[in-house]
Design an enzyme around this catalytic site. Sequence first.
Site, short mmCIF file in Angstrom:
data_model
loop_
_atom_site.label_atom_id
_atom_site.label_comp_id
_atom_site.label_asym_id
_atom_site.label_seq_id
_atom_site.Cartn_x
_atom_site.Cartn_y
_atom_site.Cartn_z
N GLU A 1 0.82 -1.22 0.00
CA GLU A 1 0.00 0.00 0.00
C GLU A 1 0.85 1.27 0.00
O GLU A 1 0.51 2.27 0.61
CB GLU A 1 -0.97 0.02 1.20
CG GLU A 1 -1.81 -1.22 1.36
CD GLU A 1 -2.60 -1.59 0.11
OE1 GLU A 1 -2.72 -0.77 -0.81
OE2 GLU A 1 -3.10 -2.73 0.04
N GLY A 2 1.96 1.21 -0.73
CA GLY A 2 2.91 2.31 -0.75
C GLY A 2 3.95 2.09 0.32
O GLY A 2 3.64 2.12 1.52
#
Length: 584
Positions: free
Chosen positions: A432-433
Site C-alpha cells: 500500500e505504498g
Amino acid sequence: MTYRPSLKDITFCLDHVIGMSDSYGHAAFPDFDESLRDAVLDAAGQLAGDVLAPLNRAGDLGGTRLEGDRVVIAPGFLEAIKTYAEGGWYGLAADPAYGGQGLPKMLEQACFDMFHGANMAFTLLPTLSQGAIEAIHAHGTQGQKDLFLPKLIAGEWSGTMNLTEPGAGSDLAALTTKAEPNADGTFRITGQKIFITWGEHDGAENIVHLVLARLPDAPKGTRGISLFLCPKYLVDVDGSLGARNSVKCVGLEHKLGIHASPTCVMSFENAQAELIGTPNGGLAAMFTMMNAARLAVGFEGVGLADAAWQKAQAYALERRQGKSLITGQDYAPIYDHPDVRLMLAVMKAKVEAARAICMLTASAIDAVKRGNDAERHKRREDFLVPIAKAWSTDRAVEVASAGVQVHGGMGFIEETGAAQYYRDARIAPIYEGTNGIQAADLVGRKLGSDGLAAKELADDIKSFLDSALPADFKAECEALKSALAAFSAATDRLLLQKATAPLDVATAATTYLTLSGDLVGGWLLLKGAVAASEQLENGDKIWLTNRIKLMRIFFAHVLNHAPAHLAAIRSGYDALDDLTLNLD
C-alpha cells in the site's frame, strides 16, 4: 497463548485519549451512542478471540494452494468468512442507503485493531473489500452503487485492488494493462497484475476487481490511468450472476508471511469491465482506495504488534531462568529481569502510541463527516494518514522483532509462534505504498507549500501544553515542548528547502515522518496519562498507574530521540553526495 482482544486499552483510547463522545447522537451518526459502541466492541472482541485467533497459527502452517485456477484457502477460513459476513462486519461504517450501518470510522477501525491482532491474514480480505466499497461509493455511477455496494457491504461479494504489475510496482506511470472500448460503453481489459491480495478464493459468490488500466488514447504517465470495475462473474442488471469473466488467478506467491492470505497473479484476457469515474481519472479514484487501505494497514501494525507483545509477555511470565535482581528469587520468571521487563515495556508503549495515532487519524475522518470545520479536519486526516501507516508499521516490525528476542532461542523456533508475528509484520511497511513513499508523500503533497496542516497540529499540541496540567507531569511537558520545537524547526526547514534543495528534503523525509510520529505518539500518551491520573482514586489504580508508567517509558526511550532526528534532517544530502558503495 491465544490472542486476547485489548478491549480495555481500546476503550480507554477512545474515551480519554482521542474522544469519541462528539459522535454520540450526531446527525452524521444518529443511532450511535456509548451503549451501542460497547456492544459492538464486545461482539468484535468475541469474534476476534473465539473465531479468528484460533485459525491464525493453523493458517500460517497450512497456507493456501492453487488447483487449476481455483485457490484453496486454509481450513476453517470459509466458515470464518461466513460468520464474519453474517455478523454484518463488512458494513460497519458503510452507507446505510446500501445496507451499511453508518457507524463512525473510529469504531470500525477499533474492531479491525482486534481482527488484525487475532488473524491478520484473514482480515486482509475485508480490508480490501472496504477499499473497494469506499472507491465505488465515492466515484461510481448510481447504477454501479446500486448494483455492487449492497452485495459488497453484505459480504456476499468481496473486493480487490489490482494496481501492481511486473516491472511496475510503486511506479504506476509504468503500468501497461490495456482497456479497449466496446460499442456498448463497456471495456475489455488485457494485462497481468501481481501481488493481488485475496484475488481469488471461494469465500464469496463473486469477486469485484478494481483494476487500473490505460485507454487507447491515454496520455503517458499517471495522467493516463483509468479505473475499471471487473467482476469475476458478470453481473446482470437485476444483480444476478452471469457467465465467468476472463479473469483468473494464474499463480500464488510464496511469501515470508501472511501465508493464509492468497497473494495472486491475476491474468486479464479481454475481460469485461466498466469504467469507474472519468476517463484518465483513475489516480483520484485510486487515492480513495489507497487512503482507506493505508489507515487500515496502520491498524494492521497496531493489532499485530499488540498480539506479538501479548505472546512475549505471557512467555516472559512463564519462562524461568536465573536469579532476579528485582525480587532476589532464584529460577525466576524472566519478566523479573530488568532487561526483559524494559523490552516488554517499550514494546507496549509503542503499541499504545501507534493505536492512538491511528485512532486520531480515524477521528479526523469522522470529524469531516460531522461537518464542523471540515476543511481543517480533512487537512489533519491527509497529514496523519502517511504517519499512521508508516510509523505504526515500522513500530510493529520493531515490536515483533523484540518479541522474538524475549523468547530467545525459542523465538527463532517456529513452534512457539513468535516468529510468525515477525514474518507477518514485515509486509506492512512495504505494501500500500512503501514507507519511503509515505514519507515522500508527507513532505511533498501533505506538507504542501505552506505547511498549514503541520502548523495546525503543532498549535493543538501547544494548546494542550498550555492548559492546566498536573505538576506531576512537569518533566514530561518540558520533554514534549522540546520535541515540538524540533518538529516545528524541521517543518520550517523543509518548507524553505522545497524550492532550493529538493535532495535535502527527500533525504530528510523518513526522519521527518519518524519525528512526527514520535511527537504525536508522545502527545497522545501524555494526554492519556493525565486522564489516568485524574481517575486514580476511583478507578483501577494498578492499571491506571501502568498507563502513566508506559508514557514515561515512551518519553525516555522514544521521544528523547527528537533532537537527533532534527540534527539528521539538518544534515541533508551532503553525506550521500558522490558516495559510492561498490561490491569488491
